[in-house]
Write an enzyme that holds these catalytic residues in place. Structure first.
Site, PDB file in Angstrom:
ATOM      1  N   LYS A  15     -15.033  34.222 -40.867  1.00 34.91           N
ATOM      2  CA  LYS A  15     -16.366  33.781 -40.426  1.00 34.91           C
ATOM      3  C   LYS A  15     -17.077  34.865 -39.617  1.00 34.91           C
ATOM      4  CE  LYS A  15     -14.748  30.237 -38.151  1.00 34.91           C
ATOM      5  NZ  LYS A  15     -13.320  30.510 -38.396  1.00 34.91           N
ATOM      6  N   ARG A  90     -17.447  22.441 -34.083  1.00 35.42           N
ATOM      7  CA  ARG A  90     -16.036  22.330 -34.452  1.00 35.42           C
ATOM      8  C   ARG A  90     -15.550  20.893 -34.355  1.00 35.42           C
ATOM      9  NH1 ARG A  90     -14.614  27.968 -32.961  1.00 35.42           N
ATOM     10  NH2 ARG A  90     -12.457  28.445 -33.464  1.00 35.42           N
ATOM     11  N   ARG A 129      -5.434  41.419 -36.749  1.00 27.29           N
ATOM     12  CA  ARG A 129      -6.844  41.535 -36.333  1.00 27.29           C
ATOM     13  C   ARG A 129      -6.981  42.372 -35.062  1.00 27.29           C
ATOM     14  NH1 ARG A 129     -10.627  36.288 -35.698  1.00 27.29           N
ATOM     15  NH2 ARG A 129      -9.117  35.600 -34.132  1.00 27.29           N
ATOM     16  N   ARG A 162      -6.346  39.945 -29.687  1.00 29.39           N
ATOM     17  CA  ARG A 162      -6.543  38.744 -28.875  1.00 29.39           C
ATOM     18  C   ARG A 162      -5.206  38.085 -28.558  1.00 29.39           C
ATOM     19  NH1 ARG A 162     -11.208  35.472 -31.996  1.00 29.39           N
ATOM     20  NH2 ARG A 162      -9.912  33.746 -31.249  1.00 29.39           N
ATOM     21  N   ARG A 173      -3.800  26.631 -33.318  1.00 37.91           N
ATOM     22  CA  ARG A 173      -5.232  26.680 -33.675  1.00 37.91           C
ATOM     23  C   ARG A 173      -5.457  26.127 -35.078  1.00 37.91           C
ATOM     24  NH1 ARG A 173      -6.219  32.659 -32.744  1.00 37.91           N
ATOM     25  NH2 ARG A 173      -8.220  32.253 -33.726  1.00 37.91           N
TER      26      ARG A 173
HETATM   27  P1  ADP Z   1     -12.660  34.137 -38.203  1.00 40.34           P
HETATM   28  O1  ADP Z   1     -13.922  34.554 -37.484  1.00 40.34           O
HETATM   29  O2  ADP Z   1     -12.923  33.155 -39.308  1.00 40.34           O
HETATM   30  O3  ADP Z   1     -11.565  33.694 -37.292  1.00 40.34           O
HETATM   31  P2  ADP Z   1     -12.398  37.009 -38.765  1.00 40.34           P
HETATM   32  O4  ADP Z   1     -13.710  37.370 -39.361  1.00 40.34           O
HETATM   33  O5  ADP Z   1     -12.165  37.437 -37.360  1.00 40.34           O
HETATM   34  O6  ADP Z   1     -12.097  35.427 -38.951  1.00 40.34           O
HETATM   35  O7  ADP Z   1     -11.269  37.622 -39.714  1.00 40.34           O
HETATM   36  C1  ADP Z   1      -9.875  37.498 -39.408  1.00 40.34           C
HETATM   37  C2  ADP Z   1      -9.144  38.796 -39.797  1.00 40.34           C
HETATM   38  O8  ADP Z   1      -9.134  38.902 -41.220  1.00 40.34           O
HETATM   39  C3  ADP Z   1      -9.814  40.072 -39.282  1.00 40.34           C
HETATM   40  O9  ADP Z   1      -8.795  41.002 -38.949  1.00 40.34           O
HETATM   41  C4  ADP Z   1     -10.640  40.559 -40.487  1.00 40.34           C
HETATM   42  O10 ADP Z   1     -10.795  41.982 -40.487  1.00 40.34           O
HETATM   43  C5  ADP Z   1      -9.790  40.103 -41.651  1.00 40.34           C
HETATM   44  N1  ADP Z   1     -10.591  39.712 -42.829  1.00 40.34           N
HETATM   45  C6  ADP Z   1     -11.793  39.068 -42.829  1.00 40.34           C
HETATM   46  N2  ADP Z   1     -12.212  38.845 -44.096  1.00 40.34           N
HETATM   47  C7  ADP Z   1     -11.240  39.357 -44.916  1.00 40.34           C
HETATM   48  C8  ADP Z   1     -11.089  39.428 -46.340  1.00 40.34           C
HETATM   49  N3  ADP Z   1     -12.020  38.922 -47.186  1.00 40.34           N
HETATM   50  N4  ADP Z   1      -9.969  40.012 -46.825  1.00 40.34           N
HETATM   51  C9  ADP Z   1      -9.023  40.502 -45.979  1.00 40.34           C
HETATM   52  N5  ADP Z   1      -9.106  40.474 -44.639  1.00 40.34           N
HETATM   53  C10 ADP Z   1     -10.206  39.900 -44.101  1.00 40.34           C
HETATM   54  P1  AMP Z   2     -12.920  31.754 -32.138  1.00 39.21           P
HETATM   55  O1  AMP Z   2     -13.389  33.030 -31.528  1.00 39.21           O
HETATM   56  O2  AMP Z   2     -13.962  31.048 -32.953  1.00 39.21           O
HETATM   57  O3  AMP Z   2     -11.612  31.910 -32.887  1.00 39.21           O
HETATM   58  O4  AMP Z   2     -12.628  30.760 -30.917  1.00 39.21           O
HETATM   59  C1  AMP Z   2     -11.648  31.077 -29.945  1.00 39.21           C
HETATM   60  C2  AMP Z   2     -11.371  29.875 -29.058  1.00 39.21           C
HETATM   61  O5  AMP Z   2     -12.564  29.531 -28.321  1.00 39.21           O
HETATM   62  C3  AMP Z   2     -10.971  28.589 -29.770  1.00 39.21           C
HETATM   63  O6  AMP Z   2      -9.570  28.539 -30.078  1.00 39.21           O
HETATM   64  C4  AMP Z   2     -11.378  27.521 -28.732  1.00 39.21           C
HETATM   65  O7  AMP Z   2     -10.443  27.458 -27.673  1.00 39.21           O
HETATM   66  C5  AMP Z   2     -12.677  28.120 -28.161  1.00 39.21           C
HETATM   67  N1  AMP Z   2     -13.855  27.649 -28.930  1.00 39.21           N
HETATM   68  C6  AMP Z   2     -14.686  28.424 -29.679  1.00 39.21           C
HETATM   69  N2  AMP Z   2     -15.659  27.678 -30.224  1.00 39.21           N
HETATM   70  C7  AMP Z   2     -15.435  26.389 -29.836  1.00 39.21           C
HETATM   71  C8  AMP Z   2     -16.058  25.143 -30.098  1.00 39.21           C
HETATM   72  N3  AMP Z   2     -17.139  25.056 -30.898  1.00 39.21           N
HETATM   73  N4  AMP Z   2     -15.544  24.032 -29.508  1.00 39.21           N
HETATM   74  C9  AMP Z   2     -14.477  24.086 -28.715  1.00 39.21           C
HETATM   75  N5  AMP Z   2     -13.810  25.236 -28.439  1.00 39.21           N
HETATM   76  C10 AMP Z   2     -14.282  26.382 -28.998  1.00 39.21           C
END
Ligand code: ADP
Ligand code: AMP
Length: 218
Positions: A15, A90, A129, A162, A173
């Site tokens: 995302k 969420r 990541r 992270r 999660r």
């Molecule tokens: P989210 O925001 O949904 O938690 P991220 O955008 O942070 O996910 O992506 C999670 C990890 O996967 C990151 O390390 C990113 O670089 C990698 N990633 C994202 N999209 C792809 C893809 N299409 N193929 C492989 N790796 C990806």
């Molecule tokens: P993310 O960066 O989207 O992976 O979110 C990291 C963490 O932030 C999550 O595991 C939750 O603890 C908190 N968080 C982010 N967005 C929300 C949301 N919309 N509602 C509740 N907690 C959230």
């Protein structure tokens, strides 16, 4: 009328990666609730202190705190034409509040891309990541490596992993996602807004598909 795009998908679906690319393409602000919480933790604000414990466990921050934070963000001037939301809503309560907030701003959710990725891929993605300290730019050590290890390509800041990407927290999660966030898929499907995108493809293929569906909806 302002237009809002909501990215849905499990943790690690891509995302944030996709929202950063799409925001640039359509010139919309990218609003990541997780990034805003992390910024508040870094700056030791009251909100950051309240959110920290939940985030470390991989649990959701309570709705009241999350909703008021997003409302304040959406009311800022840079969202007058719309925004891309990543990580919010969420829960069903957050989704209902979002409708009200957007209606008050004269807007609505125009499309909800659901980035779908098989569960077994998520842990591998999150454990590789790396995030930049300055602006949260996202990399992966194998799938999307930075040009120079440990340094952000875009702003030269340091990359870090992270704490909540550690395996046990990731498992929680994902569990929380299935319990609390997954019901939103049906909610937005019923509203006729959901567009499922196969996220288990290279980043550039996913972004092309997203650009297509979004440009038809806004
Ligand atoms: P989210 O925001 O949904 O938690 P991220 O955008 O942070 O996910 O992506 C999670 C990890 O996967 C990151 O390390 C990113 O670089 C990698 N990633 C994202 N999209 C792809 C893809 N299409 N193929 C492989 N790796 C990806
Ligand atoms: P993310 O960066 O989207 O992976 O979110 C990291 C963490 O932030 C999550 O595991 C939750 O603890 C908190 N968080 C982010 N967005 C929300 C949301 N919309 N509602 C509740 N907690 C959230």
């Amino acid at each position: 009328m302002p237009k809002f795009i909501v990215f849905l998908g499990p943790p690690g679906a891509g995302k944030g990666t996709q929202a950063q690319l799409v925001a640039k393409e359509f010139d919309f602000p990218h609003i990541s609730s997780g990034d805003i919480f992390r910024e508040n933790i870094k700056n030791r604000t009251d909100l950051g202190l309240k959110a920290k414990g939940y985030m470390e466990q991989g649990d959701l921050v309570p709705d009241e705190l999350t909703i008021s934070m997003i409302q304040e963000r959406l009311e800022r001037e840079d969202c007058r034409d719309g925004a891309i939301l990543d990580g919010f809503p969420r829960t069903p309560a957050q989704a209902k509040s979002l409708e009200k907030i957007l209606a008050d701003l004269g807007g609505q959710v125009n499309i909800v891309p659901f980035i779908n990725v098989p569960e077994e891929v998520l842990v591998r993605r999150l454990s590789g990541r790396w995030i930049c300290r300055a602006e949260g730019h996202v990399f992966h050590e194998l799938h999307n490596p930075p040009k120079k290890a440990g340094i952000c390509d875009y702003d030269g800041s340091e990359l870090y992993q992270r704490e909540d990407d550690e395996e046990e927290t990731v498992k929680n999660r994902i569990k929380v996602y299935f319990q609390k966030t997954r019901p939103l898929i049906e909610y937005y499907q019923t509203a006729g807004l959901l567009k499922e995108i196969d996220g288990d493809k290279p980043i550039n293929d996913v972004v092309e598909e997203l650009k297509n569906v979004i440009s038809q909806a806004i």
